[in-house]
Design an enzyme around this catalytic site. Structure first.
Site, short mmCIF file in Angstrom:
data_model
loop_
_atom_site.label_atom_id
_atom_site.label_comp_id
_atom_site.label_asym_id
_atom_site.label_seq_id
_atom_site.Cartn_x
_atom_site.Cartn_y
_atom_site.Cartn_z
N CYS A 2 11.92 -6.89 -5.89
CA CYS A 2 13.31 -7.31 -5.61
C CYS A 2 13.97 -6.31 -4.66
CB CYS A 2 14.11 -7.33 -6.91
SG CYS A 2 13.30 -8.21 -8.23
N ARG A 27 9.93 -7.32 0.92
CA ARG A 27 9.56 -6.92 -0.45
C ARG A 27 9.12 -8.11 -1.28
NH1 ARG A 27 12.01 -1.80 -1.77
NH2 ARG A 27 12.13 -2.36 -3.94
N TRP A 74 12.33 -11.19 -7.15
CA TRP A 74 10.91 -11.54 -7.29
C TRP A 74 10.71 -11.76 -8.78
CZ3 TRP A 74 6.13 -8.79 -8.77
CH2 TRP A 74 4.99 -9.41 -8.29
N ASN A 98 16.50 -4.48 -10.55
CA ASN A 98 15.05 -4.48 -10.31
C ASN A 98 14.42 -3.81 -11.52
OD1 ASN A 98 15.49 -5.45 -7.82
ND2 ASN A 98 15.00 -3.58 -6.70
N GLY A 99 13.33 -4.39 -12.03
CA GLY A 99 12.64 -3.77 -13.16
C GLY A 99 12.52 -4.74 -14.32
N GLU A 484 -11.96 -4.10 2.23
CA GLU A 484 -10.60 -4.13 2.80
C GLU A 484 -10.43 -5.31 3.75
OE1 GLU A 484 -7.91 -2.90 2.13
OE2 GLU A 484 -6.70 -3.09 3.93
N LYS A 488 -7.57 -8.19 3.31
CA LYS A 488 -6.64 -8.55 4.39
C LYS A 488 -6.68 -10.05 4.66
CE LYS A 488 -4.41 -5.63 4.68
NZ LYS A 488 -4.82 -4.75 3.65
N GLU A 491 -5.28 -12.19 1.65
CA GLU A 491 -3.87 -12.04 1.25
C GLU A 491 -2.90 -12.59 2.30
OE1 GLU A 491 -2.16 -8.14 0.67
OE2 GLU A 491 -3.56 -7.24 2.07
N HIS A 507 -28.87 -9.98 -4.06
CA HIS A 507 -28.73 -10.11 -5.54
C HIS A 507 -27.73 -11.20 -5.90
CE1 HIS A 507 -31.13 -6.53 -6.09
NE2 HIS A 507 -30.41 -5.92 -5.18
N LYS A 606 5.61 -6.22 -1.57
CA LYS A 606 5.19 -5.02 -0.85
C LYS A 606 4.84 -3.89 -1.80
CE LYS A 606 4.08 -2.36 2.46
NZ LYS A 606 2.73 -2.56 3.02
#
Ligand code: AGP
Length: 611
Positions: A2, A27, A74, A98-99, A484, A488, A491, A507, A606
């Site tokens: 948020c 964010r 969020w 926020n939280g 990585e 990328k 996402e 395998h 973020k």
């Protein structure tokens, strides 16, 4: 997470707050709202979805006032909706948060029994009710009412509160969720992150855990939750306002990929001493005797930062011969880990606010392990939790949700640390250290070459954009790069992608190979290079599409791929700083071709400050 913006001063606050929220859009959020205290008293306007929906709503329901708070939410408790959007108001009190309030259900039951009526499913609304109740019970002022309310609350928060009968005042409080105060001239600002207020002021104070602040137009006062005054001089932020803007790029992510050579240069600046063949790690306390007595180093991190840790392990074990474990913070924190005074814990985090990584540091420290951090945000929670100090990357604000320059600056910082530990442990001679540092110093120039070769990625991007799945393969230092690259791509383009150790292909993943599956192979020259070429042959033999990142001049490796991108030669341990860049561009251009929200991918935030 948020976003919070607050203002108190002589100016109309609505446009200013909305402008600040725009700078925090990265964010991640699902609704937004604003509360202002004006001639008509306290008014709140909220809207689900993007900020533009709130702006449109404000055209229909204009707000005015010189004291206000705004929020982008969020969802953590309660689905994304207008009712659940912040600010939440009750009896003339409005709050943004926020939280997570852990005991909100118990408080809701208690307040409900006392006649309170709730209008949302959120935990946040509890705070508005508690503050209103404290004011009704005769609290001396808004600050006292907020302190009384927070004394009942258990959990994490960054909050801002305004009250109709106390215009010209914003009260804020912080516990484990970031909050920064901006000192203006005859006006003051509040935000969950600096970009929101940078165009108005560069003089900021970060609230610490358990602190409360009262902002009026002419004054900022800090207190502990218990009410004791706190003195803290503002610091000056040297990020230019432009630094948080796109600087002509289509997306923040694109700008930040291009910024990497400069970011790595800044991260190395003043830290390499070639004549001593040594490294100056400002902010870290590492003395020789203690370092020589260490059994091992444990890295805790999440996501891209965890991938950096995997590459860092090879650097530190290779140069300092110190055993390294790399742990997912979310696993480490719940496992009763075997760490103690002879284990050094290293937290890697761009934001410095990732809840799992912060918790992992606390778990390690509770067991006697000294903790330090590699972090990109000065004043963030994780650096403040680390008793061994922090090696700050100097990437500047990373706005794009997908981490790019934070990753490569973390790798540069890890290499500096590996050389330092090698010198302290006597596993690196002065000459060897000079050689390693010379290669490191030369890297930003090579990175710039790779950045300038961006166009070479486009044919590969077009092929991958049409794929349903993509497999990334790498060995040694290139295995973390494969992981990585896959992260990328998935996402920001939402295409399923998987990173795998190339030696593991036989395998299982080899069953996936067919003409529909692009396989991106990191095939730069390094110890197990020949085996990786073998993997490329195996993929071709099964009709798979082979795309490769190869070393400059390696015609043979390039001939095994339908599409190949070349990167300059460097030492194997430093190669990830080069090979990760084409994969960042690959993900970026695939996402851009698909038209996804590159800077704010769906469902992502973020910094993940909730667990
Ligand atoms: C990386 O592109 C992602 N946004 C995510 O995996 C991120 O790296 C992770 O959440 C850790 O964040 P931190 O580095 O701020 O702790």
């Amino acid at each position: 997470m948020c976003g919070i913006v607050g203002y108190v001063g002589p100016r109309q606050c609505v446009e200013l707050i909305v402008g600040g929220l725009r700078k925090l859009e990265y964010r991640g959020y699902d609704s937004a709202g604003i509360a202002a205290i004006g001639p008509a008293g306290l008014k709140v306007v909220r809207a689900k979805g993007k900020l533009q929906n709130l702006v449109d709503r404000l055209v229909l329901e204009p707000l005015s006032g010189t004291t206000g708070i705004g929020h982008t939410r969020w969802a953590t408790h309660g689905r994304p909706s207008e009712e659940n959007a912040h600010p939440h108001a009750y009896q003339g009190v409005a709050v943004v948060h926020n939280g997570i309030i852990e005991n909100h259900l118990q408080l809701r039951a208690e307040l409900g029994a006392a006649g309170h009526v709730f209008s949302s499913e959120t935990d946040t609304e509890i705070i508005a009710h508690l503050v209103a109740a404290a004011l009704a019970a005769g609290a001396l002022d808004l600050l006292a009412a907020v302190r009384t309310a927070l004394a009942r609350v258990r959990g994490t928060y960054a909050i801002a509160v305004v009250a109709e009968d106390r215009p010209g005042e914003v009260v804020a409080a912080k516990n484990a969720s970031p909050l920064v105060i901006g000192h203006g001239q005859g006006e003051n600002f509040l935000a969950s992150d600096v970009p929101a207020i940078l165009e108005h002021t560069r003089r900021v104070v970060y609230l610490e855990e358990g602190e409360v602040a009262r902002l009026t137009a002419g004054r900022v006062e800090l207190f502990t939750l218990a009410g004791a005054p706190v003195e803290r001089a503002p610091r000056t932020i040297d990020w230019s306002a432009v630094a948080a803007e796109k600087d002509g790029h289509k997306h923040f992510m694109h700008k930040e990929i291009h910024e990497q050579p400069r970011a790595v240069t800044d991260t190395l600046r003043g830290r390499i001493s070639l004549e001593q063949g040594d490294v100056v790690l400002d902010g870290l306390t590492l003395d020789e005797g203690w370092v020589r007595g260490l059994d091992r180093l444990t890295i805790v991190a999440c996501g891209t930062s965890w991938h950096a840790g995997l590459a860092g392990r090879l650097m530190i074990e290779g140069l300092a011969r110190l055993p390294v474990e790399v742990e997912l913070a979310s696993e480490f924190r719940n496992r009763d880990p075997l760490v103690g005074p002879k284990v050094l814990t290293l937290a890697i985090s761009q934001s410095g606010e990732t809840a799992d990584t912060l918790a992992a540091v606390k778990v390690a420290r509770a067991r006697g392990s000294r903790a330090f951090a590699i972090c990109n945000v000065v004043g963030a929670a994780i650096p403040r939790e680390c008793d061994g100090g922090t090696l700050f990357t100097r990437a500047g604000p990373e706005i794009g949700v997908a981490s790019t320059k934070a990753f490569t600056t973390q790798l540069a910082a890890l290499f500096l640390l590996a050389v330092k530990l090698g010198r302290l442990r006597g596993t690196l001679t002065l000459a060897q250290a000079r050689q390693q540092l010379e290669a490191l110093r030369h890297l930003p120039k090579l990175m710039e070459q790779v950045v300038q070769a961006e166009a070479a990625v486009l044919p590969m991007a077009r092929r991958c954009a049409a794929a349903r799945d993509v497999l990334f393969l790498g060995r040694g230092a290139q295995y973390p790069v494969a992981l990585e690259g896959a992260l990328k791509l998935k996402e920001i383009s939402y295409i399923h992608a998987e990173g795998y150790a190339a030696g593991e292909m036989k395998h299982g993943p080899i069953a996936l190979i067919d003409e529909q599956l692009p396989v991106v192979v990191l095939a730069t020259r390094e110890p197990a290079y020949e085996k990786t070429l073998g993997n490329m042959e195996e993929v071709r033999a099964r009709g798979g599409q082979v795309f490769a990142v190869v070393s400059e001049g390696d015609v043979h490796a390039a001939s095994l791929a339908q599409l190949a991108i070349t990167v300059p030669e460097t030492t194997p341990l430093l190669a990830p700083l080069l090979t990760s860049i084409p994969l960042q561009f690959l993900a970026y251009h695939v996402a851009d071709l698909k038209g996804t929200d590159v800077d704010q991918p769906r469902n992502l935030a973020k910094s993940v400050t909730v667990e």
